[in-house]
Motif scaffolding. Structure first.
Motif, PDB file in Angstrom:
ATOM      1  N   UNK A 129       0.815  -1.210   0.039  1.00 12.73           N
ATOM      2  CA  UNK A 129       0.161  -0.075   0.052  1.00 12.73           C
ATOM      3  C   UNK A 129       0.856   1.323   0.007  1.00 12.73           C
ATOM      4  N   UNK A 130       1.926   1.287   0.572  1.00 11.32           N
ATOM      5  CA  UNK A 130       2.944   2.488   0.911  1.00 11.32           C
ATOM      6  C   UNK A 130       3.531   2.547  -0.566  1.00 11.32           C
ATOM      7  N   UNK A 131       4.018   1.361  -1.278  1.00  7.95           N
ATOM      8  CA  UNK A 131       4.551   1.614  -2.424  1.00  7.95           C
ATOM      9  C   UNK A 131       3.586   2.274  -3.410  1.00  7.95           C
ATOM     10  N   UNK A 132       2.363   1.776  -3.378  1.00  9.28           N
ATOM     11  CA  UNK A 132       1.407   2.146  -4.230  1.00  9.28           C
ATOM     12  C   UNK A 132       1.095   3.650  -4.064  1.00  9.28           C
ATOM     13  N   UNK A 133       0.913   4.135  -3.005  1.00 13.05           N
ATOM     14  CA  UNK A 133       0.538   5.656  -2.453  1.00 13.05           C
ATOM     15  C   UNK A 133       1.783   6.412  -2.973  1.00 13.05           C
ATOM     16  N   UNK A 134       2.911   5.853  -2.722  1.00 13.28           N
ATOM     17  CA  UNK A 134       4.256   6.751  -2.859  1.00 13.28           C
ATOM     18  C   UNK A 134       4.444   6.878  -4.535  1.00 13.28           C
ATOM     19  N   UNK A 135       4.126   6.001  -5.190  1.00 11.14           N
ATOM     20  CA  UNK A 135       4.331   5.768  -6.514  1.00 11.14           C
ATOM     21  C   UNK A 135       3.368   6.768  -7.243  1.00 11.14           C
ATOM     22  N   UNK A 136       2.056   6.682  -6.812  1.00  6.29           N
ATOM     23  CA  UNK A 136       1.048   7.456  -7.386  1.00  6.29           C
ATOM     24  C   UNK A 136       1.455   9.174  -6.973  1.00  6.29           C
ATOM     25  N   UNK A 137       1.730   9.331  -6.015  1.00  3.04           N
ATOM     26  CA  UNK A 137       2.218  10.609  -5.653  1.00  3.04           C
ATOM     27  C   UNK A 137       3.372  11.312  -6.394  1.00  3.04           C
ATOM     28  N   UNK A 138       4.364  10.379  -6.477  1.00  2.00           N
ATOM     29  CA  UNK A 138       5.653  11.058  -6.904  1.00  2.00           C
ATOM     30  C   UNK A 138       5.601  10.672  -8.425  1.00  2.00           C
ATOM     31  N   UNK A 139       5.580   9.489  -8.940  1.00  2.00           N
ATOM     32  CA  UNK A 139       5.842   9.209 -10.213  1.00  2.00           C
ATOM     33  C   UNK A 139       4.502   9.791 -11.363  1.00  2.00           C
ATOM     34  N   UNK A 140       3.160   9.574 -10.579  1.00  2.00           N
ATOM     35  CA  UNK A 140       2.082  10.130 -11.362  1.00  2.00           C
ATOM     36  C   UNK A 140       1.510  11.328 -10.881  1.00  2.00           C
ATOM     37  N   UNK A 141       2.160  12.012 -10.134  1.00  2.00           N
ATOM     38  CA  UNK A 141       2.108  13.644  -9.522  1.00  2.00           C
ATOM     39  C   UNK A 141       0.601  13.566  -9.228  1.00  2.00           C
ATOM     40  N   UNK A 142      -0.252  12.599  -8.566  1.00  2.44           N
ATOM     41  CA  UNK A 142      -1.437  12.590  -8.049  1.00  2.44           C
ATOM     42  C   UNK A 142      -1.435  13.387  -6.753  1.00  2.44           C
ATOM     43  N   UNK A 143      -2.393  14.049  -6.529  1.00  2.62           N
ATOM     44  CA  UNK A 143      -2.874  14.642  -5.199  1.00  2.62           C
ATOM     45  C   UNK A 143      -3.331  13.604  -4.331  1.00  2.62           C
ATOM     46  N   UNK A 144      -3.376  13.967  -2.973  1.00  2.00           N
ATOM     47  CA  UNK A 144      -3.687  13.060  -1.870  1.00  2.00           C
ATOM     48  C   UNK A 144      -5.124  12.858  -2.053  1.00  2.00           C
ATOM     49  N   UNK A 145      -5.890  13.781  -2.537  1.00  4.34           N
ATOM     50  CA  UNK A 145      -7.361  13.632  -2.474  1.00  4.34           C
ATOM     51  C   UNK A 145      -7.505  12.537  -3.681  1.00  4.34           C
ATOM     52  N   UNK A 146      -6.862  12.775  -5.047  1.00  3.44           N
ATOM     53  CA  UNK A 146      -7.330  11.539  -6.164  1.00  3.44           C
ATOM     54  C   UNK A 146      -6.569  10.353  -5.750  1.00  3.44           C
ATOM     55  N   UNK A 147      -5.476  10.265  -4.912  1.00  5.71           N
ATOM     56  CA  UNK A 147      -5.166   8.823  -4.410  1.00  5.71           C
ATOM     57  C   UNK A 147      -6.237   8.241  -3.556  1.00  5.71           C
ATOM     58  N   UNK A 148      -6.765   9.084  -2.741  1.00  5.53           N
ATOM     59  CA  UNK A 148      -7.675   8.506  -1.825  1.00  5.53           C
ATOM     60  C   UNK A 148      -8.924   8.109  -2.793  1.00  5.53           C
ATOM     61  N   UNK A 149      -9.505   8.910  -3.471  1.00  2.00           N
ATOM     62  CA  UNK A 149     -10.491   8.456  -4.356  1.00  2.00           C
ATOM     63  C   UNK A 149     -10.328   7.189  -5.141  1.00  2.00           C
ATOM     64  N   UNK A 150      -8.991   7.097  -5.692  1.00  2.00           N
ATOM     65  CA  UNK A 150      -8.868   5.821  -6.568  1.00  2.00           C
ATOM     66  C   UNK A 150      -8.632   4.533  -5.848  1.00  2.00           C
ATOM     67  N   UNK A 151      -8.163   4.882  -4.561  1.00  2.00           N
ATOM     68  CA  UNK A 151      -7.933   3.549  -3.763  1.00  2.00           C
ATOM     69  C   UNK A 151      -9.033   3.408  -2.731  1.00  2.00           C
ATOM     70  N   UNK A 152     -10.185   4.491  -2.742  1.00  2.00           N
ATOM     71  CA  UNK A 152     -11.140   3.926  -1.861  1.00  2.00           C
ATOM     72  C   UNK A 152     -10.561   3.976  -0.193  1.00  2.00           C
ATOM     73  N   UNK A 153      -9.586   5.041  -0.025  1.00  2.00           N
ATOM     74  CA  UNK A 153      -9.149   5.161   1.348  1.00  2.00           C
ATOM     75  C   UNK A 153      -9.252   6.687   1.695  1.00  2.00           C
ATOM     76  N   UNK A 154      -9.200   7.100   2.854  1.00  2.00           N
ATOM     77  CA  UNK A 154      -9.342   8.366   3.169  1.00  2.00           C
ATOM     78  C   UNK A 154      -8.073   9.283   3.110  1.00  2.00           C
TER      79      UNK A 154
END
Length: 183
Positions: A129-154
Motif C-alpha cells: 500500500x505504501x509503494x502504491x501511494x508513494x508511486x501515485x504521488x511521486x511518479x504520477x503526480x497525483x494529489x492526496x485527494x485523487x489517490x484517496x478516491x482511486x484507492x477508496x481510502x481516506x
C-alpha cells in the motif's frame, strides 16, 4: 489536594500545581503517544509540547472539568501537527531529488542516477500500500485527494502512508549518502 483545587491554582499560574499535573499525567500522555509514534525521542518531544501548550493555555482551563479529555485532545493535535511537519520536511527533501531526476542527463551524472535508483529500490521494499501511494504521488503526480478516491481510502490514510514511506526512505537514504561520501 483535590483536582479542582490543583486546576484552580494551575489556572492562576502556580508552578507547583503545574508540577503536580505533570507528574500525575505525563505517563498517560506518553502512553497515548506510543500508539502513533515509535521513536522514543519523538514521543518525549510530544509530551514536552503537550505540557508547554497546557501551560500556555492555562487561563482557558475549566477547573470543574476533567483534565484527561483536554490532555487527550492536546496530545492528538500535537501528534497530528508533528506528522504534518515531518511530512513537509521529508517531502521537501524528496522534491529536490525529483528535480535532480528531471534535469539529469542520462549517463552524465552518475551520482544522481545512483541516488534515484537507490530511492526507487527503497520504495520497492515498502509494504504494497505504501509503494502504491508513494508511486501515485511521486511518479504520477497525483494529489492526496485523487489517490484517496482511486484507492477508496481516506486522505488521512494517504498522508499516513506517505509519511511512513518518506520516513523509511529518509532513514535508509542517510546510509546511502554516508556510503557515497566515503567513496
Amino acid at each position: 489536594m483535590s483536582k479542582t483545587l490543583v486546576l484552580a491554582k494551575f489556572k492562576q499560574g502556580d508552578e507547583s500545581a503545574f508540577t503536580f499535573l505533570y507528574e500525575h499525567y505525563w505517563r498517560k500522555v506518553y502512553r497515548f503517544s506510543e500508539i502513533y509514534l515509535t521513536d522514543k525521542d519523538e514521543i518525549k518531544e510530544v509530551v514536552q509540547d503537550v505540557f508547554i501548550k497546557l501551560w500556555e493555555s492555562r487561563a482557558q482551563i475549566n477547573e470543574n472539568k476533567d483534565i484527561d479529555g483536554l490532555l487527550f485532545i492536546m496530545t492528538r493535535n500535537v501528534i497530528f501537527d508533528y506528522f504534518r511537519k515531518s511530512l513537509n520536511k521529508v517531502t521537501m527533501k524528496l522534491t529536490a531529488f525529483e528535480v535532480a531526476e528531471k534535469i539529469a542527463i542520462p549517463g552524465e551524472d552518475f551520482e544522481t542516477k545512483d541516488l534515484l535508483e537507490y530511492i526507487w529500490k527503497l520504495v520497492s521494499l515498502l509494504p504494497p500500500r505504501q509503494q502504491e501511494v508513494f508511486t501515485m504521488s511521486r511518479k504520477h503526480q497525483m494529489t492526496n485527494k485523487e489517490i484517496a478516491e482511486q484507492l477508496s481510502i481516506t486522505e488521512k490514510a494517504v498522508e499516513r502512508n506517505l509519511y511512513l514511506s518518506l520516513k523509511f526512505i529518509k532513514k535508509n537514504l542517510n546510509l546511502f549518502i554516508l556510503f557515497m561520501i566515503q567513496l
